[in-house]
Design a protein around this motif. Structure first.
Motif, PDB file in Angstrom:
ATOM      1  N   ARG A 129       4.609   0.499  -9.034  1.00 31.34           N
ATOM      2  CA  ARG A 129       3.331  -0.225  -8.952  1.00 31.34           C
ATOM      3  C   ARG A 129       3.541  -1.728  -9.148  1.00 31.34           C
TER       4      ARG A 129
ATOM      5  N   VAL B 260      -6.451  -0.287   5.205  1.00 32.95           N
ATOM      6  CA  VAL B 260      -6.647   1.121   4.837  1.00 32.95           C
ATOM      7  C   VAL B 260      -7.685   1.777   5.746  1.00 32.95           C
TER       8      VAL B 260
ATOM      9  N   ASP C 152       2.105   7.236  -7.001  1.00 25.36           N
ATOM     10  CA  ASP C 152       1.266   8.333  -7.478  1.00 25.36           C
ATOM     11  C   ASP C 152       1.983   9.678  -7.408  1.00 25.36           C
ATOM     12  N   GLN C 153       3.078   9.736  -6.623  1.00 29.82           N
ATOM     13  CA  GLN C 153       3.811  10.997  -6.471  1.00 29.82           C
ATOM     14  C   GLN C 153       5.002  11.095  -7.422  1.00 29.82           C
TER      15      GLN C 153
ATOM     16  N   LEU D  51       0.834  -1.203   0.000  1.00 29.83           N
ATOM     17  CA  LEU D  51       0.000   0.000   0.000  1.00 29.83           C
ATOM     18  C   LEU D  51       0.872   1.259   0.000  1.00 29.83           C
ATOM     19  N   ALA D  52       1.958   1.227   0.787  1.00 32.04           N
ATOM     20  CA  ALA D  52       2.833   2.401   0.884  1.00 32.04           C
ATOM     21  C   ALA D  52       3.563   2.655  -0.435  1.00 32.04           C
TER      22      ALA D  52
ATOM     23  N   LYS E  49       1.161   3.988  -3.045  1.00 30.49           N
ATOM     24  CA  LYS E  49       0.850   5.391  -2.770  1.00 30.49           C
ATOM     25  C   LYS E  49       1.985   6.300  -3.224  1.00 30.49           C
ATOM     26  N   LYS E  50       3.210   5.819  -3.005  1.00 36.82           N
ATOM     27  CA  LYS E  50       4.374   6.598  -3.424  1.00 36.82           C
ATOM     28  C   LYS E  50       4.436   6.714  -4.948  1.00 36.82           C
TER      29      LYS E  50
END
Length: 541
Positions: free
Chosen positions: A449, A482, A438-439, A431-432, A435-436
């Motif tokens: 991914r 989450v 997307d940045q 998950l982490a 999320k990273k």
């Protein structure tokens, strides 16, 4: 000499070989070579995937000699597999590296490497360059390691508090053959490590822990001895079977007359000469025995053998002895008893003797197998685990299981940070990392991914091996992590009705998890950078 080619020269006069049958040689380059490597690594990972977790299955391997090995330990399975492909051999070395450094997680690291390569293959088909994929995986691994540290908990490691360490040892033993004796084996592992641990330096000397095994009896008969077990017996059957308050002479010199170090031979020409020679030998035997007894020794442990005459004389002089004790065992006895290893009888003194409270000979079963137990030693840090089991295969697997548990407790002594098992740490990292991604605005976001998807292979395999619906179970746990913001939620492999691994006491050492991610990523990066495979040819001139 057999020529396999013709020597030619280029326009600058530099020589080169023109190889015969070059058109018939196999040659892979570029993406085809990379995909070939990925295929081989995936096959190895798929073989091990079904052995992951507490419900993982065992593998049976038959050696060329017909010896059987039954285990679900990843390092042992790969070590016994006969692999020829070069990339498959790298996977074997990967598992061995994890085993040598951490001692646990040998199956998980191979499964993770296989999943990363599977994701890399998808990215290659999309047109991404292998170097960009490898660099992205490395960045993702660093981010995952940082996230692991942020979600880790501190674990209480105290010599007076065994219960928490026993719970940790149970995690590594849950998937092993010894699971029916879980509490007993976990307790033995903890007691063994804490007996030899140096808490001031946060270190454990594994050299002081010895594992001995005898087939026969029940697994419940396994015990921890605060001392040394030697697979020997007293040299004479009439010697006492138990000695108390023993002073031990540890010798690497044999009980036999010195041999002249010349090439000359001795001729015995008469009965009188033979009697003189025999008397000389007896006098030498007596002198050696008296030298040992003069120091106050009540037991002689000798690295070498001695003949029946010397053995009979030792019995007459009431000096019990043990012969043919190996070098490693001699060293362990010396460490445990505080004695010195003596190479010559003339150097033996009372201050070089070791001390033990009890030395006893024990027998097992109807076969009358005998072993010596040395207990109550001056240095109580040396310990021996004596493993019993129904047959040799069970005993060998029990030894491997105990070694994993010992390594887990050792790792906690060195670094007491933990994460939670059951795939909880991998899902949280996935998950982490996602999320990273997307940045990130560069192509590496695809690798991030893909890395996140690969991390889910561990909980997916745990769920499938437990008879659960893999995708559905992992999706539910991800959603729960989450919504509850709880990184300790994992796969309920044992059907306890609770998937909070913190509540279930399912833990893994932070060092083991970080090492798995690091080693798997390094191997994948290496494989992705190989783009040429050529048949090795021997050139003879």
């Amino acid at each position: 000499m057999a020529a396999v080619g013709q020597l030619a020269f280029d326009e600058y006069g530099r020589p080169f070989f023109i190889l015969r049958d070059q058109d018939k040689q196999k040659q892979l380059t570029g993406i085809d070579a990379t995909k070939s490597h990925i295929m081989a690594a995936k096959r190895v990972a798929e073989t091990l995937k079904t052995s992951l977790g507490p419900k993982g299955l065992d593998k049976i391997m038959v050696s060329p000699d017909g010896d059987l090995t039954i285990t679900n330990d990843g390092a042992t399975i790969l070590k016994n597999m006969d692999v020829e492909h070069e990339i498959a051999k790298l996977m074997v070395q990967l598992s061995k590296s994890q085993d040598d450094e951490i001692g646990d997680g040998t199956t998980g690291v191979v499964v993770l490497a296989g999943a990363l390569l599977e994701q890399a293959e998808i990215l290659l088909d999309k047109g991404l360059h292998p170097i960009r994929i490898a660099d992205g995986f490395e960045m993702a691994a660093q981010h995952a390691a940082e996230h692991l540290e942020s979600i880790s908990d501190s674990f209480p490691v105290d010599a007076t508090n065994r219960e928490s360490l026993i719970r940790a040892a149970k995690t590594s033993l849950g998937s092993k053959i010894v699971s029916k004796c879980l509490d007993q084996f976990a307790g033995i592992a903890v007691d063994a490590v804490m007996s030899v641990a140096d808490m001031s330096r946060r270190d454990v000397d594994f050299e002081l822990i010895k594992i001995e095994a005898k087939a026969g009896g029940q697994m419940e008969d396994t015990m921890l001895v605060k001392g040394v077990i030697v697979d020997k017996e007293f040299s004479h059957p009439q010697m006492p079977k138990q000695l108390n308050d023993v002073k031990i002479a540890i010798l690497t010199c044999p009980f036999e007359p010195p041999k002249p170090k010349t090439k000359h031979k001795l001729d015995v020409g008469s009965v009188e000469d033979y009697r003189k020679l025999r008397k000389y030998e007896q006098d030498k035997f007596i002198e050696m025995v008296e030298q040992v007894q003069a120091t106050g020794a009540t037991l002689a442990i000798c690295q070498w053998g001695f003949d029946d005459e010397a053995n009979h004389l030792l019995l007459q002089k009431k000096l019990p002895a043990v012969r043919w004790v190996g070098g490693a065992e001699i060293e362990l006895i010396a460490i445990a008893t505080g004695g010195r290893i003596v190479p010559r009888f003339e150097e033996l003194t009372s201050d070089k003797l070791g001390f033990a409270g009890v030395v006893r000979e024990v027998t097992y079963g109807t076969t009358r197998d005998r072993m010596l137990i040395v207990e109550g030693c001056k240095n109580s840090r040396a310990v021996t685990i004596f493993v019993r089991g129904g047959n040799k295969m069970v005993v060998d697997e029990a030894k491997r299981s105990l070694n994993d548990a010992l390594c887990v407790v050792r790792n906690l002594v060195r670094d007491n940070r933990i994460v939670y098992g059951g795939g909880a740490a991998e899902i949280s990292c996935s998950l982490a990392v996602a999320k990273k991604a997307d940045q990130i605005s560069t192509l590496e976001q695809y690798a991030f991914r893909a890395f996140a998807d690969a991390l889910e292979s561990i909980p997916m395999a745990l769920a499938e091996n437990s008879g659960l619906a893999g995708i559905e179970t992992v999706t539910q746990v991800k959603a729960q992590q989450v919504s509850a913001n709880n990184p300790s939620l994992g796969i309920d492999c044992m059907g306890l009705g609770e998937n909070d691994m913190k509540t279930n006491n399912i833990i893994e050492t932070l060092s083991s998890k970080k090492q798995q991610i690091s080693l798997a990523t390094q191997l994948v990066k290496m494989i992705l950078k190989i783009d040429d495979v050529r048949t090795t040819m021997q050139l003879e001139m």
